[in-house]
Write a protein that holds these residues in place. Structure first.
Motif, PDB file in Angstrom:
ATOM      1  N   PHE A  20       0.819  -1.205   0.000  1.00 40.72           N
ATOM      2  CA  PHE A  20       0.000   0.000   0.000  1.00 40.72           C
ATOM      3  C   PHE A  20       0.853   1.256   0.000  1.00 40.72           C
ATOM      4  CE2 PHE A  20      -2.630  -3.242   2.116  1.00 40.72           C
ATOM      5  CZ  PHE A  20      -3.691  -3.251   1.230  1.00 40.72           C
ATOM      6  N   GLN A  21       0.346   2.275  -0.654  1.00 38.72           N
ATOM      7  CA  GLN A  21       0.982   3.588  -0.645  1.00 38.72           C
ATOM      8  C   GLN A  21       0.269   4.451   0.388  1.00 38.72           C
ATOM      9  OE1 GLN A  21       1.887   5.158  -4.676  1.00 38.72           O
ATOM     10  NE2 GLN A  21       0.850   3.310  -5.375  1.00 38.72           N
ATOM     11  N   HIS A  22       0.929   5.530   0.810  1.00 41.86           N
ATOM     12  CA  HIS A  22       0.367   6.387   1.856  1.00 41.86           C
ATOM     13  C   HIS A  22       0.559   7.847   1.476  1.00 41.86           C
ATOM     14  CE1 HIS A  22       0.581   7.918   6.261  1.00 41.86           C
ATOM     15  NE2 HIS A  22      -0.661   7.947   5.835  1.00 41.86           N
ATOM     16  N   LEU A  23      -0.512   8.596   1.583  1.00 41.40           N
ATOM     17  CA  LEU A  23      -0.472  10.052   1.415  1.00 41.40           C
ATOM     18  C   LEU A  23      -1.053  10.683   2.662  1.00 41.40           C
ATOM     19  CD1 LEU A  23      -1.848  10.487  -2.230  1.00 41.40           C
ATOM     20  CD2 LEU A  23       0.529  10.661  -1.486  1.00 41.40           C
ATOM     21  N   ASP A  24      -0.429  11.762   3.140  1.00 40.14           N
ATOM     22  CA  ASP A  24      -0.915  12.452   4.331  1.00 40.14           C
ATOM     23  C   ASP A  24      -0.459  13.904   4.262  1.00 40.14           C
ATOM     24  OD1 ASP A  24      -1.112  13.586   6.943  1.00 40.14           O
ATOM     25  OD2 ASP A  24      -1.131  11.572   7.797  1.00 40.14           O
ATOM     26  N   LYS A  71      -6.681  -5.817   5.264  1.00 38.29           N
ATOM     27  CA  LYS A  71      -5.276  -5.432   5.154  1.00 38.29           C
ATOM     28  C   LYS A  71      -5.118  -3.916   5.210  1.00 38.29           C
ATOM     29  CE  LYS A  71      -4.067  -9.591   2.644  1.00 38.29           C
ATOM     30  NZ  LYS A  71      -3.836 -10.210   1.357  1.00 38.29           N
ATOM     31  N   LEU A  72      -6.039  -3.187   4.582  1.00 37.65           N
ATOM     32  CA  LEU A  72      -6.018  -1.726   4.672  1.00 37.65           C
ATOM     33  C   LEU A  72      -6.208  -1.278   6.116  1.00 37.65           C
ATOM     34  CD1 LEU A  72      -8.176  -0.817   1.570  1.00 37.65           C
ATOM     35  CD2 LEU A  72      -5.833  -0.015   1.949  1.00 37.65           C
ATOM     36  N   LEU A  73      -7.179  -1.876   6.797  1.00 41.13           N
ATOM     37  CA  LEU A  73      -7.412  -1.527   8.195  1.00 41.13           C
ATOM     38  C   LEU A  73      -6.185  -1.835   9.039  1.00 41.13           C
ATOM     39  CD1 LEU A  73      -9.161  -0.568  10.519  1.00 41.13           C
ATOM     40  CD2 LEU A  73     -10.150  -2.874  10.623  1.00 41.13           C
ATOM     41  N   ASP A  74      -5.548  -2.973   8.808  1.00 37.83           N
ATOM     42  CA  ASP A  74      -4.350  -3.330   9.566  1.00 37.83           C
ATOM     43  C   ASP A  74      -3.229  -2.314   9.361  1.00 37.83           C
ATOM     44  OD1 ASP A  74      -5.643  -5.563  10.565  1.00 37.83           O
ATOM     45  OD2 ASP A  74      -4.660  -6.967   9.192  1.00 37.83           O
ATOM     46  N   VAL A  75      -3.082  -1.813   8.142  1.00 38.05           N
ATOM     47  CA  VAL A  75      -2.054  -0.799   7.863  1.00 38.05           C
ATOM     48  C   VAL A  75      -2.397   0.501   8.595  1.00 38.05           C
ATOM     49  CG1 VAL A  75      -1.055   0.632   6.032  1.00 38.05           C
ATOM     50  CG2 VAL A  75      -1.321  -1.807   5.685  1.00 38.05           C
ATOM     51  N   LEU A  76      -3.661   0.876   8.592  1.00 32.80           N
ATOM     52  CA  LEU A  76      -4.081   2.086   9.306  1.00 32.80           C
ATOM     53  C   LEU A  76      -3.855   1.931  10.812  1.00 32.80           C
ATOM     54  CD1 LEU A  76      -5.418   4.903   9.202  1.00 32.80           C
ATOM     55  CD2 LEU A  76      -7.614   3.727   9.516  1.00 32.80           C
ATOM     56  N   VAL A  77      -4.179   0.780  11.356  1.00 32.86           N
ATOM     57  CA  VAL A  77      -3.983   0.521  12.784  1.00 32.86           C
ATOM     58  C   VAL A  77      -2.497   0.536  13.131  1.00 32.86           C
ATOM     59  CG1 VAL A  77      -4.207  -1.259  14.568  1.00 32.86           C
ATOM     60  CG2 VAL A  77      -6.175  -0.660  13.130  1.00 32.86           C
ATOM     61  N   GLU A  78      -1.669  -0.047  12.289  1.00 36.80           N
ATOM     62  CA  GLU A  78      -0.217  -0.030  12.508  1.00 36.80           C
ATOM     63  C   GLU A  78       0.299   1.419  12.523  1.00 36.80           C
ATOM     64  OE1 GLU A  78       3.714  -1.232   9.959  1.00 36.80           O
ATOM     65  OE2 GLU A  78       2.076  -2.679   9.998  1.00 36.80           O
ATOM     66  N   PHE A  79      -0.186   2.230  11.593  1.00 34.72           N
ATOM     67  CA  PHE A  79       0.163   3.647  11.538  1.00 34.72           C
ATOM     68  C   PHE A  79      -0.250   4.341  12.843  1.00 34.72           C
ATOM     69  CE2 PHE A  79      -1.498   7.945  10.449  1.00 34.72           C
ATOM     70  CZ  PHE A  79      -0.312   8.563  10.071  1.00 34.72           C
ATOM     71  N   ALA A  80      -1.463   4.080  13.299  1.00 37.98           N
ATOM     72  CA  ALA A  80      -1.946   4.696  14.532  1.00 37.98           C
ATOM     73  C   ALA A  80      -1.101   4.275  15.728  1.00 37.98           C
ATOM     74  CB  ALA A  80      -3.414   4.334  14.757  1.00 37.98           C
ATOM     75  N   ARG A  81      -0.744   3.030  15.786  1.00 36.64           N
ATOM     76  CA  ARG A  81       0.088   2.555  16.905  1.00 36.64           C
ATOM     77  C   ARG A  81       1.470   3.190  16.880  1.00 36.64           C
ATOM     78  NH1 ARG A  81      -2.200  -3.513  16.276  1.00 36.64           N
ATOM     79  NH2 ARG A  81      -3.918  -3.314  17.766  1.00 36.64           N
TER      80      ARG A  81
END
Length: 94
Positions: A3-7, A56-66
């Motif tokens: 996954f790619q990430h933009l913020d 998998k998207l949710l897991d990446v978001l949760v990892e980011f939050a952690r």
């Protein structure tokens, strides 16, 4: 899936594009404060259905939050449902 990430510190998203650059999956969030993000949208193209892409998207978001020590407010129905079903996500729930 890579996954790619933009913020831009107002909103962000994790996403997956196909080989032609077409978006085929995404989960987006809005910054509410420096400690809280709002998960507002999850979408997966039909071509990925049944492959666990939304999780998998949710897991990446949760990892980011952690990693960033953030809490997540789930306004997206998928994220809200998963937060209610999976107790392993309770540490990031706002």
């Amino acid at each position: 899936m890579q996954f790619q990430h933009l913020d831009n510190k107002q909103k962000g998203e994790f996403f997956l594009d196909d080989a032609q650059g077409k978006r085929i999956a995404e989960i987006s969030y809005i910054w509410r404060s420096e400690e809280i993000i709002v998960a507002d949208h999850t979408w997966v193209d039909d071509s990925l259905r049944g492959q666990g892409a939304a999780r998998k998207l949710l897991d990446v978001l949760v990892e980011f939050a952690r990693e960033k020590q953030l809490k997540i407010v789930p306004t997206c129905s998928y994220v809200d449902t998963m937060f209610k079903r999976d107790q392993s996500l309770v540490d990031v729930a706002a």
